[in-house]
Every structure is written in C-alpha cells, then in structure tokens.
Enzyme design. Sequence first.
Site, short mmCIF file in Angstrom:
data_model
loop_
_atom_site.label_atom_id
_atom_site.label_comp_id
_atom_site.label_asym_id
_atom_site.label_seq_id
_atom_site.Cartn_x
_atom_site.Cartn_y
_atom_site.Cartn_z
N GLY A 100 0.80 -1.23 0.00
CA GLY A 100 0.00 0.00 0.00
C GLY A 100 0.82 1.27 0.00
O GLY A 100 0.29 2.36 0.18
N ALA A 106 6.36 4.01 -7.84
CA ALA A 106 7.65 4.65 -7.60
C ALA A 106 8.74 4.03 -8.48
O ALA A 106 9.58 4.73 -9.05
CB ALA A 106 8.04 4.53 -6.13
N ASP A 149 -1.85 7.45 -7.19
CA ASP A 149 -0.51 6.97 -6.84
C ASP A 149 0.56 7.58 -7.75
O ASP A 149 1.56 8.11 -7.28
CB ASP A 149 -0.44 5.43 -6.95
CG ASP A 149 -1.18 4.73 -5.81
OD1 ASP A 149 -1.96 5.39 -5.12
OD2 ASP A 149 -0.97 3.51 -5.64
#
Length: 313
Positions: A100, A106, A149
């Site tokens: 999460g 990333a 995200d």
Amino acid sequence: MVEASAPGKIILFGEHAVVYGRPAIAVPLSQLRATAVIQPNPQSGVQLIAPDLGMSASLQEAVPDDPLAAAIHQIQRAANIAQWPDMIVTVSSQIPIASGLGSGAAITAAILRALAQYLDLPYLLTDEQISALTYEVEKIHHGTPSGIDNTVVAYERPVYFVRRQPQNLIEPFAVGTLLRLLVADTGVSSSTKLVVGDVRRQWEADPSQFEALFSTCGEIAVAARQAIERGDLPEIGQLMTRNHQVLQTMTVSSLELDRLVQAAQQAGALGAKLSGAGWGGNMIALVTMETETAVRQALLQAGARHVLLTTLI
Ligand code: MEV
C-alpha cells in the site's frame, strides 16, 4: 551514468472512493524511495536488473507486462525510439512491495525519469509527463487505477486529487502544522488489483450502498483538507478514524489492520486508519511528540512488523 529516484506514497484519506471520482489526499513518503540507475552496457542490448525483485533479463526476454519493461516501452512510444542504445537499467527499492505504499508507481517513475535523462528527452521530465506515463504502466498492473498513486510519486508533494474527465484535478496544497505519522506494516502482503476488483463487485451488487459509502469518504477528504491546511490535529485524527470505519464497512480492512488501528488509538494516537488498498499492507497513526513512543510500542506489541515515523510540513 544516470540515477533518478521517486518516493513511496501514503494515502491519508479517500482510498477506493477516489476510483469512483471522490476526492482523496495523498502524501509522498520521501524517506522510502525507488531508484533507477542507467549505464552503458559493454555488451549489446538492454539489460534489466532488479535485485529486490529477483530479476535479471534482457529487454527481449522480459514478458511484455514486466514492470521494468513496461516502463521502457512507455518511453519508447512517447519518444518514438526506433533503436535503444546498449544499456543496463538497474532498479532498487526501499519500499516494501504489495504493502500500500506505492512501490510499483515509484519504481516506474524512477525508471522513466532515469531514461528521459539518459536519452536526453527533457520534455518527458516534467512531473505531469512522468505521472501520465506512470499511469499507463499502473493500468497494466492494477486494472482501474484512479491516478492518485502516479500523481503523488511524480509530484512528490501532498496532493488533493479528484479523478475526472477530461483531466484529473490535482491540487498540491500546504500543510498548516507539522504532521507526525507512524506508518506500521501488518506484514501481510496484499494485491491492490484484487482488493479494487472486490470493491467493484460489491459496488455492482449494491450500487446505492457503495455510492453512499464513497460519498462519505469524499466528504471526509474535503473536511480533512481544510483541517490539514489550518493545522487542526484533533480534527485530522478524528477524520482518519472515521475514514477507517467506512473502509471497514467496505470490507477492505483486515483483522491485522483493525488490531493495529485499535492499539494505536488506545495508546493515545489522535487517529488511525488503514492506508492504500487494504486487506493487509500498512496503516497510519497520527501522533504527537508526546504520544509517539507509546503508540510505536503499542503497534509493535499488537504485531506490527515495522513502524516508521514520517513527518510532513
Ligand atoms: C491504492 O493506493 C489506492 C486505491 O484507491 C486504488 C487507486 O486509487 O487506484 C485503493
């Protein structure tokens, strides 16, 4: 040689509901990062190496939805690259996978940034471009990602985010007072795709209940943004705990997450909630300098594998 990195992320408010157009708030987790290094390959071809993922393969060998290869293919499409230079792409990450904290986004963003620098493609290096290309890779892995995200890992700032057409609303905003968050890992890995898919099934089965739950999350996120901007810690904490309760009703929490949330509250946290898709992964607790140690100990006693402190200002 070129090196670039991108941070992990924490969803403070509004996970899941954000997929259905409600506002959400996410912040970067800058002390945990994914890093991509690109260097010339003395041999011919493109070599992909990711020790944390147990991967070493040439670009041709990699399966098409391999996360590293997918990032490279995005750059290839965006910049119309016919022939790659011989290069080695090495990726490492401090962000735990399936927890999460945005490890996939990333890793992708770090590779994209490193490639754009290595190939001297400055027009691809804006936060907006990196976010948009990361989103394309997220779609391969997560089905229907909201876009929050990729946005927070690319912009690396607290963002208030609303998924909408033709363009998402992305508002970086200021934090009114120091926020001290403990991030605790249940040690249970969880697939965002599965949890998001399960919420979708439940929404399809009972749209009116789920629309109402999503709207409550959205209202909490709107109130939370105001509370964060004015630095109202008790209000932020209460809103976190309310958001967790709604996520429980959506059945995305778990025994482990609930145990940690309860332990944090009992030890004096201002508020606590799961963060990200749920069913495992991490939870967050809002603490003060005075309560930090007691809450950390309580989280560890309640089974947290790791507890890390992150501060936001
Ligand atoms: C995952 O970090 C957050 C979710 O809301 C999914 C998404 O926004 O794509 C669960």
